[in-house]
Design an enzyme around this catalytic site. Structure first.
Site, PDB file in Angstrom:
ATOM      1  N   ASP A   1      34.716  14.578   8.524  1.00  0.00           N
ATOM      2  CA  ASP A   1      34.951  13.154   8.801  1.00  0.00           C
ATOM      3  C   ASP A   1      35.215  12.868  10.271  1.00  0.00           C
ATOM      4  OD1 ASP A   1      34.676  12.804   6.079  1.00  0.00           O
ATOM      5  OD2 ASP A   1      36.827  12.960   5.703  1.00  0.00           O
TER       6      ASP A   1
ATOM      7  N   LYS B   1      30.445  12.230  12.365  1.00  0.00           N
ATOM      8  CA  LYS B   1      29.126  12.842  12.594  1.00  0.00           C
ATOM      9  C   LYS B   1      27.996  11.850  12.309  1.00  0.00           C
ATOM     10  CE  LYS B   1      30.255  15.961   9.524  1.00  0.00           C
ATOM     11  NZ  LYS B   1      31.652  15.620   9.300  1.00  0.00           N
TER      12      LYS B   1
ATOM     13  N   GLY C   1      30.335  12.405   3.197  1.00  0.00           N
ATOM     14  CA  GLY C   1      30.224  10.944   3.258  1.00  0.00           C
ATOM     15  C   GLY C   1      30.103  10.593   4.723  1.00  0.00           C
ATOM     16  N   HIS C   2      28.910  10.222   5.168  1.00  0.00           N
ATOM     17  CA  HIS C   2      28.663   9.938   6.578  1.00  0.00           C
ATOM     18  C   HIS C   2      28.463   8.439   6.763  1.00  0.00           C
ATOM     19  CE1 HIS C   2      27.228  14.355   7.398  1.00  0.00           C
ATOM     20  NE2 HIS C   2      28.434  14.273   6.875  1.00  0.00           N
TER      21      HIS C   2
ATOM     22  N   GLN D   1      30.639  18.320   6.516  1.00  0.00           N
ATOM     23  CA  GLN D   1      31.988  18.898   6.548  1.00  0.00           C
ATOM     24  C   GLN D   1      32.347  19.262   8.009  1.00  0.00           C
ATOM     25  OE1 GLN D   1      29.802  20.391   3.740  1.00  0.00           O
ATOM     26  NE2 GLN D   1      30.424  18.399   3.009  1.00  0.00           N
TER      27      GLN D   1
HETATM   28  P1  GDP Z   1      31.540  11.894   9.026  1.00  0.00           P
HETATM   29  O1  GDP Z   1      31.728  12.443   7.652  1.00  0.00           O
HETATM   30  O2  GDP Z   1      31.810  12.909  10.077  1.00  0.00           O
HETATM   31  O3  GDP Z   1      30.211  11.217   9.230  1.00  0.00           O
HETATM   32  O4  GDP Z   1      32.665  10.769   9.212  1.00  0.00           O
HETATM   33  P2  GDP Z   1      33.086   9.650   8.126  1.00  0.00           P
HETATM   34  O5  GDP Z   1      32.037   8.600   8.079  1.00  0.00           O
HETATM   35  O6  GDP Z   1      33.497  10.262   6.840  1.00  0.00           O
HETATM   36  O7  GDP Z   1      34.430   9.127   8.768  1.00  0.00           O
HETATM   37  C1  GDP Z   1      34.480   8.585  10.045  1.00  0.00           C
HETATM   38  C2  GDP Z   1      35.015   7.148   9.929  1.00  0.00           C
HETATM   39  O8  GDP Z   1      35.381   6.680  11.214  1.00  0.00           O
HETATM   40  C3  GDP Z   1      33.985   6.160   9.427  1.00  0.00           C
HETATM   41  O9  GDP Z   1      34.633   5.121   8.758  1.00  0.00           O
HETATM   42  C4  GDP Z   1      33.341   5.647  10.721  1.00  0.00           C
HETATM   43  O10 GDP Z   1      32.791   4.352  10.578  1.00  0.00           O
HETATM   44  C5  GDP Z   1      34.531   5.614  11.627  1.00  0.00           C
HETATM   45  N1  GDP Z   1      34.286   5.858  13.049  1.00  0.00           N
HETATM   46  C6  GDP Z   1      33.383   6.696  13.636  1.00  0.00           C
HETATM   47  N2  GDP Z   1      33.576   6.712  14.980  1.00  0.00           N
HETATM   48  C7  GDP Z   1      34.616   5.900  15.224  1.00  0.00           C
HETATM   49  C8  GDP Z   1      35.324   5.519  16.419  1.00  0.00           C
HETATM   50  O11 GDP Z   1      35.031   5.974  17.524  1.00  0.00           O
HETATM   51  N3  GDP Z   1      36.378   4.661  16.275  1.00  0.00           N
HETATM   52  C9  GDP Z   1      36.748   4.152  15.064  1.00  0.00           C
HETATM   53  N4  GDP Z   1      37.793   3.329  15.015  1.00  0.00           N
HETATM   54  N5  GDP Z   1      36.109   4.496  13.936  1.00  0.00           N
HETATM   55  C10 GDP Z   1      35.067   5.363  14.012  1.00  0.00           C
HETATM   56  P1  IMO Z   2      31.896  15.135   5.614  1.00  0.00           P
HETATM   57  O1  IMO Z   2      30.490  15.651   5.760  1.00  0.00           O
HETATM   58  C1  IMO Z   2      36.053  15.938   4.632  1.00  0.00           C
HETATM   59  C2  IMO Z   2      36.823  18.958   1.555  1.00  0.00           C
HETATM   60  C3  IMO Z   2      37.413  18.491   0.249  1.00  0.00           C
HETATM   61  C4  IMO Z   2      38.188  19.726  -0.153  1.00  0.00           C
HETATM   62  C5  IMO Z   2      37.274  20.873   0.304  1.00  0.00           C
HETATM   63  C6  IMO Z   2      36.357  21.403  -0.770  1.00  0.00           C
HETATM   64  O2  IMO Z   2      31.958  13.712   5.201  1.00  0.00           O
HETATM   65  O3  IMO Z   2      32.687  15.436   6.849  1.00  0.00           O
HETATM   66  P2  IMO Z   2      34.228  20.536  -2.068  1.00  0.00           P
HETATM   67  O4  IMO Z   2      33.894  19.208  -2.685  1.00  0.00           O
HETATM   68  O5  IMO Z   2      33.282  20.946  -1.003  1.00  0.00           O
HETATM   69  O6  IMO Z   2      34.424  21.597  -3.113  1.00  0.00           O
HETATM   70  O7  IMO Z   2      35.663  20.336  -1.384  1.00  0.00           O
HETATM   71  O8  IMO Z   2      36.495  20.318   1.365  1.00  0.00           O
HETATM   72  N1  IMO Z   2      35.567  18.263   1.949  1.00  0.00           N
HETATM   73  C7  IMO Z   2      35.494  17.363   2.934  1.00  0.00           C
HETATM   74  N2  IMO Z   2      36.471  16.819   3.699  1.00  0.00           N
HETATM   75  N3  IMO Z   2      34.761  15.604   4.840  1.00  0.00           N
HETATM   76  C8  IMO Z   2      33.784  16.161   4.097  1.00  0.00           C
HETATM   77  O9  IMO Z   2      32.477  15.976   4.372  1.00  0.00           O
HETATM   78  C9  IMO Z   2      34.129  17.061   3.049  1.00  0.00           C
HETATM   79  N4  IMO Z   2      33.436  17.756   2.128  1.00  0.00           N
HETATM   80  C10 IMO Z   2      34.323  18.498   1.475  1.00  0.00           C
HETATM   81  O10 IMO Z   2      38.254  17.370   0.432  1.00  0.00           O
HETATM   82  O11 IMO Z   2      39.373  19.815   0.571  1.00  0.00           O
HETATM   83 MG    MG Z   3      32.815  11.997   5.904  1.00  0.00          MG
END
Ligand code: GDP
Ligand code: IMO
Ligand code: MG
Length: 420
Positions: A13, A16, A40-41, A222
């Site tokens: 998270d 990416k 979840g991207h 991840q």
């Molecule tokens: P990912 O899994 O690495 O793609 O990241 P996620 O989407 O799960 O979580 C990142 C969260 O932060 C999302 O809600 C994005 O919209 C948000 N986000 C990404 N970059 C920034 C930033 O620079 N500032 C803020 N406030 N939010 C951001």
């Molecule tokens: P993105 O790509 C954050 C965490 C889960 C749990 C562990 C194992 O959005 O960054 P799993 O479902 O793989 O068996 O879970 O890894 N986890 C993540 N945490 N971002 C993710 O993906 C994750 N994918 C798995 O919360 O601790």
């Molecule tokens: Mg994510």
């Protein structure tokens, strides 16, 4: 041509998806190489917020070719939902999305096994997203799995039944009620959706693209600290989330790797169980969670929050050979008077400046305090507009980690990005 990789340096998270979407116009091809719908991207542009789980984050750029590589595990039900949502937004997905025949399928019974296994662990549970990731990768390495390429074989149904029956036997060991039939119809429906796409031998396609001089970006899911080998085992996911995962998850030789972009948040978050040395279980952590909207993009769970951990960041940079750092979400720290950074830990009374094997033991973080910038940075367009305290924070990280920060994200929108 060489293939560039973008991956997370913390516990996932890191943002990416947003950064891949920003960089996508520079690339002809975007590939996912591991993980599955546990990811979840989130992408934001034109006031639209969209979360992708299986599909690469280049999908909103009409010129990008998107490939789901062999290292990914696919749940046809979630895949179909993603496709329908994208088609409803007018994305011409059939034209630009290709799927490796070697990618493994998540069966309904894999999800049930995941849930049953987690439930049986009680307090020691991993905190899995319960998408069936662990059991699917277990069947892959156990040589029992079913692959995308099998869906067109006349024996596909038989393979499905045989593997499901195996799972039913394993499930007898658990005291766990389940209803498989409920999920099976939509699973087979999802298989039909999957089969309507071009199922490819992606290792050939990707290597041919490189020979043709096309640019490719591999998108990690991840983060490094969730890697099956180098993460805080057993509180990890079941794939190699690191740079090496792109080699096995796409069929790319190490000599073909170009830049490695490492994305990190200006602080740390973790969702699920497991050690987290700089975790803040107080009102400061709560402030980060609220201001950073730190709730999971896949499960909605609150993310645990804490200060930036330099030894952990250095570890991730070392494992991945990161050439370019990308920092996200520094805007979330804009209201903090003081910013803390963990410089090293105390382990059994002794200082250590690296991430050790014993991360499961109580590591006590030692912090350096820095003056906060206390200014809104979400509208900054250039490096020169950033407050001096924030620049000092970035310089300190660069000095410690010894890799330049080349992109600074100051908000969730595509436009809120500074190229340094
Ligand atoms: P990912 O899994 O690495 O793609 O990241 P996620 O989407 O799960 O979580 C990142 C969260 O932060 C999302 O809600 C994005 O919209 C948000 N986000 C990404 N970059 C920034 C930033 O620079 N500032 C803020 N406030 N939010 C951001
Ligand atoms: P993105 O790509 C954050 C965490 C889960 C749990 C562990 C194992 O959005 O960054 P799993 O479902 O793989 O068996 O879970 O890894 N986890 C993540 N945490 N971002 C993710 O993906 C994750 N994918 C798995 O919360 O601790
Ligand atoms: Mg994510």
């Amino acid at each position: 041509m060489k293939l560039d990789i973008l991956l997370g340096l913390q516990w996932g998270d890191e943002g990416k998806g947003k950064i891949v979407d920003v960089l996508a116009p520079d690339y002809n091809v975007i590939c996912r190489f591991q993980g599955g719908p546990n990811a979840g991207h989130t992408l934001e542009f034109n006031n639209i917020k969209h979360v992708l789980h299986t599909i690469p984050s280049g999908v909103f750029r009409p010129e990008s070719i998107n490939i789901i590589g062999n290292g990914v595990v696919i749940d046809p039900v979630i895949f179909k939902k993603e496709i329908v949502a994208l088609e409803n937004m007018g994305v011409n997905i059939k034209k630009n999305l290709f799927i490796s025949k070697r990618a493994h399928l998540i069966l309904p019974s894999h999800r049930i096994l995941d849930a049953a296994s987690e439930a049986s662990k009680g307090k020691t549970k991993i905190g899995s997203t319960l998408k069936g990731i662990g059991p699917t990768y277990m069947d892959k390495t156990g040589r029992n799995g079913i692959r995308v390429g099998d869906t067109t074989s006349p024996s596909f149904k038989e393979k499905y039944t045989n593997l499901t029956n195996k799972h039913k036997e394993i499930l007898k060991q658990y005291d766990y009620d389940y209803n498989l039939e409920e999920y099976e119809a939509s699973w087979f429906d999802g298989i039909e959706t999957l089969k309507a796409f071009k199922l490819i031998e992606s290792e050939h396609e990707i290597n041919n693209y490189l020979l043709q001089g096309k640019t490719i970006l591999a998108e990690g899911a991840q983060g490094t600290l969730l890697d099956i080998d180098f993460g805080s085992y057993p509180f990890v996911t079941s794939s190699n989330t690191i740079c090496a995962g792109a080699c096995t998850g796409l069929g790319i030789a190490p000599t073909k790797i170009g830049k490695v972009f490492g994305v990190f948040k200006a602080y740390c978050t973790r969702v699920g169980s497991g050690p987290f040395p700089t975790e803040l279980e107080d009102e400061v952590g709560e402030q980060m969670r609220q201001q950073g909207h730190e709730f999971g993009a896949t499960t909605g769970r609150p993310r645990r929050c804490g200060w930036l951990d330099i030894p952990a960041l250095k570890y991730s940079v070392m494992i991945n050979g990161v050439s370019n750092l990308i920092v996200t979400k520094a805007d979330v720290l804009s209201n903090f008077k003081t910013i803390k950074v963990c410089t090293h830990y105390m382990l059994n009374g002794k200082p250590i400046d690296y991430m050790p094997y014993e991360i499961n033991e109580p590591l006590v973080p030692v912090y350096k305090e820095m003056k906060g910038w206390e200014k809104d940075i979400t509208k900054c367009k250039n490096f020169s507009e950033l407050p001096k305290e924030f620049i000092e924070y970035l310089k300190y990280i660069e000095m410690e980690v010894k890799v330049p920060i080349t992109i600074i994200s100051v908000g969730p929108d595509r436009e809120q990005t500074i190229l340094n």
